[in-house]
Scaffold this motif. Structure first.
Motif, PDB file in Angstrom:
ATOM      1  N   ASP A 123       2.828   1.950  -9.271  1.00 27.02           N
ATOM      2  CA  ASP A 123       1.369   1.902  -9.132  1.00 27.02           C
ATOM      3  C   ASP A 123       0.712   1.623 -10.480  1.00 27.02           C
TER       4      ASP A 123
ATOM      5  N   ALA B  81       0.821  -1.221   0.000  1.00 26.28           N
ATOM      6  CA  ALA B  81       0.000   0.000   0.000  1.00 26.28           C
ATOM      7  C   ALA B  81       0.850   1.264   0.000  1.00 26.28           C
ATOM      8  N   SER B  82       2.016   1.207   0.596  1.00 28.31           N
ATOM      9  CA  SER B  82       2.877   2.398   0.633  1.00 28.31           C
ATOM     10  C   SER B  82       3.511   2.697  -0.710  1.00 28.31           C
TER      11      SER B  82
ATOM     12  N   ALA C  52      -3.907  -0.398  -3.873  1.00 31.09           N
ATOM     13  CA  ALA C  52      -4.347  -0.824  -2.544  1.00 31.09           C
ATOM     14  C   ALA C  52      -5.809  -0.450  -2.309  1.00 31.09           C
ATOM     15  N   ALA C  53      -6.218   0.730  -2.771  1.00 26.65           N
ATOM     16  CA  ALA C  53      -7.607   1.161  -2.593  1.00 26.65           C
ATOM     17  C   ALA C  53      -8.561   0.214  -3.314  1.00 26.65           C
TER      18      ALA C  53
ATOM     19  N   TYR D  92      -0.200  -4.245   3.961  1.00 29.66           N
ATOM     20  CA  TYR D  92       0.252  -3.458   5.106  1.00 29.66           C
ATOM     21  C   TYR D  92       1.504  -4.044   5.732  1.00 29.66           C
TER      22      TYR D  92
ATOM     23  N   PRO E 213      -0.607   3.014  -3.774  1.00 29.74           N
ATOM     24  CA  PRO E 213      -1.817   3.430  -3.042  1.00 29.74           C
ATOM     25  C   PRO E 213      -3.110   3.251  -3.836  1.00 29.74           C
ATOM     26  N   TRP E 214      -3.088   3.532  -5.135  1.00 29.65           N
ATOM     27  CA  TRP E 214      -4.306   3.355  -5.932  1.00 29.65           C
ATOM     28  C   TRP E 214      -4.669   1.875  -6.032  1.00 29.65           C
TER      29      TRP E 214
END
Length: 513
Positions: free
Chosen positions: A459, A379-380, A386-387, A446, A383-384
């Motif tokens: 990403d 996620a770090s 992960a969402a 995470y 981020p997209w």
């Protein structure tokens, strides 16, 4: 309805498109050609949204004599209602997604890869539209060929083992299906489904036919204990193959139960509903625990698919108990709810499973591993991604507001009307599903970044973002506003229910209350 043979168009356009793409070979234009045919087929399928759902009758029908020799008559007979239209739309929509998903990833025999999916699309549309049982069988069997090639040519290192296992399991069940259809023809002198619905068979004969249907369609769903081919097939299949396998192929088994098995051998199904309900509950609970211990992301999602499809068979075979429970009142309410819940679950699972396998494919394309322990802290860096992954994972766990909740809720609610203890057992899947889903999300997304490969992850690109955004909209739309789907199928489900489990006959035969 229009005289335009829209169903034949939806069956044969992608098949001819696949042949055209094959003729192009691996020259420039194979990808573009496949996308054109896939999009054109999807846009054409939107014509089916004009279906008059209030009537619940078969529409867009076409019947052409096909085989008439040696006293055998087989017709090319197609038609759709509120039950089959959502599945055809799901198929045409998913094929577009699969073509786009393989756009940059597939570099080996591109034309053959794209053609296989187009031909598969046409064949599956034929399965959902067939009104002649032998035509259904031919399309049902033909599905094996493109999927066999997709896994066998573009799959992983153990693809040969997985394809042979997939073929043998499915083909074994289909042999008994063919024998049963020939037997039914000998009694009715017709392969037409409506004629087979009206056929009266002794319960002993129905039992034999029922178990042949149970084996053929149970393998396809797949039900426990004939499910073991699915995890192997998913692990070895390319991402597009896993998407079609989970989103479309499994639905053929559920649809076949509803359209073929339950209406034709309803007396046997009435007597054996306890068996299928028991197997469904076992799949929902036991397979969920199996998913908890998986260390391969694809295997985890594959086992979760088996658990989710257990809800489909649970809803389908609850109809007799629900009809019996409400004799003297509005007997069809709970039964219609159960069948609608099964249908919504199939459509919803099509969206969610496709999205989950595509997300796994995104990670695999970057790191070439599906082992959960290889990830952490994604996620770090993404981020997209992960969402989207969290959204689809929560939908897979049945979070309210997503499509994953609607079908399971309807089936559990209908189950509670029949037997509160069965409903309690079925409801355990929400807890187990949340457990293996949250475990997957926590381990992958995470925590600290402990791998240099994860640290260098990029990403989503535009193509990946567009695909996942489209599926996210579908998952949220069905979760927040399921009315258009349930409204389309309600009258058709009620009409078919009168064939499957008539209230008067259920009462006369003393169904379990």
């Amino acid at each position: 309805m229009s005289d335009w043979p829209i169903l034949s168009f939806l069956i044969w356009l992608p098949i001819l498109g696949g042949i055209a793409v094959l003729m192009l070979g691996d020259r420039a234009g194979a990808r573009e050609g496949a996308l054109v045919f896939a999009v054109l087929t999807f846009l054409s399928s939107l014509v089916l949204l004009g279906y008059d759902s209030a009537e619940g009758e078969m529409a867009y029908k076409q019947s052409i004599p096909w085989v008439n020799a040696f006293g055998i008559k087989i017709n090319y007979m197609v038609g759709v209602d509120g039950i089959s239209i959502p599945l055809i739309l799901l198929n045409t929509f998913t094929t577009v997604i699969v073509v786009l998903a393989g756009w940059e990833v597939i570099q080996y025999k591109v034309a053959q890869y794209m053609a296989a999916f187009l031909i598969m699309e046409g064949i599956v549309n034929g399965v959902f539209a067939a009104m002649d049982s032998m035509l259904f069988y031919i399309f049902f069997e033909a599905m094996l060929i493109p999927m066999f090639l997709i896994i066998g040519v573009w799959g992983g290192p153990n693809r040969i083992y997985a394809t042979i296992k997939f073929f043998l399991y499915t083909f074994l069940g289909s042999v008994f299906l063919l024998i049963s259809l020939i037997y039914l023809y000998s009694k009715s002198n017709s392969f037409t489904l409506t004629d087979l619905y009206a056929l009266e068979l002794p319960v002993e004969a129905q039992m034999l036919v029922f178990f042949s249907f149970l084996l053929a369609f149970g393998v396809k769903i797949p039900m426990w204990p004939v499910h073991t081919w699915l995890p192997d097939a998913h692990v070895e299949a390319p991402t597009g193959g896993s998407v079609i396998l989970a989103a479309i192929t499994l639905k053929v088994g559920g649809y076949a139960f509803l359209r073929i098995a339950l209406p034709i051998v309803n007396d046997a199904a009435l007597q054996m509903d306890w068996l299928v309900i028991g197997l469904s509950l076992f799949a929902v609970i036991y397979i969920g625990f199996v998913a908890l211990v998986q260390d391969d992301m694809k295997k985890l999602v594959a086992y979760s698919s088996i658990a989710h499809m257990g809800f489909v068979t649970l809803g389908l075979f609850l109809v007799f108990r629900l009809q019996a429970t409400y004799l003297g009142g509005d007997g069809s309410t709970g039964a219609v709810m159960a069948l609608q819940g099964s249908m919504v679950q199939m459509v919803s699972h099509g969206f969610i499973s496709a999205a989950m396998f595509l997300c796994i494919g995104v990670l695999y394309d970057r790191m070439h591993t599906r082992e959960i322990k290889a990830y952490g802290g994604v996620a770090s860096r993404m981020p997209w991604f992960a969402a989207f992954f969290v959204l689809f994972a929560m939908a897979n766990a049945g979070l309210p507001g997503t499509s994953g909740f609607v079908g399971e809720f309807l089936v559990i609610l209908a189950t509670a009307k029949a037997n509160i203890w069965i409903a309690g057992l079925a409801g355990l899947t929400l807890i187990i599903g949340a457990a293996y889903t949250l475990w997957l999300v926590r381990r992958v997304l995470y925590g600290k970044v402990t791998s240099s490969e994860v640290d260098q992850l990029q990403d989503l690109n535009r193509r990946e973002f567009m695909i996942l955004s489209t599926l996210a909209i579908a998952v949220l739309w069905l979760g927040l506003w399921p009315h258009p789907l349930t409204n389309m199928m309600e009258a058709s489900v009620a009409k078919l229910l009168e064939v499957i489990a008539p209230l008067s006959e259920i009462g006369a035969k003393g169904a379990v209350k």
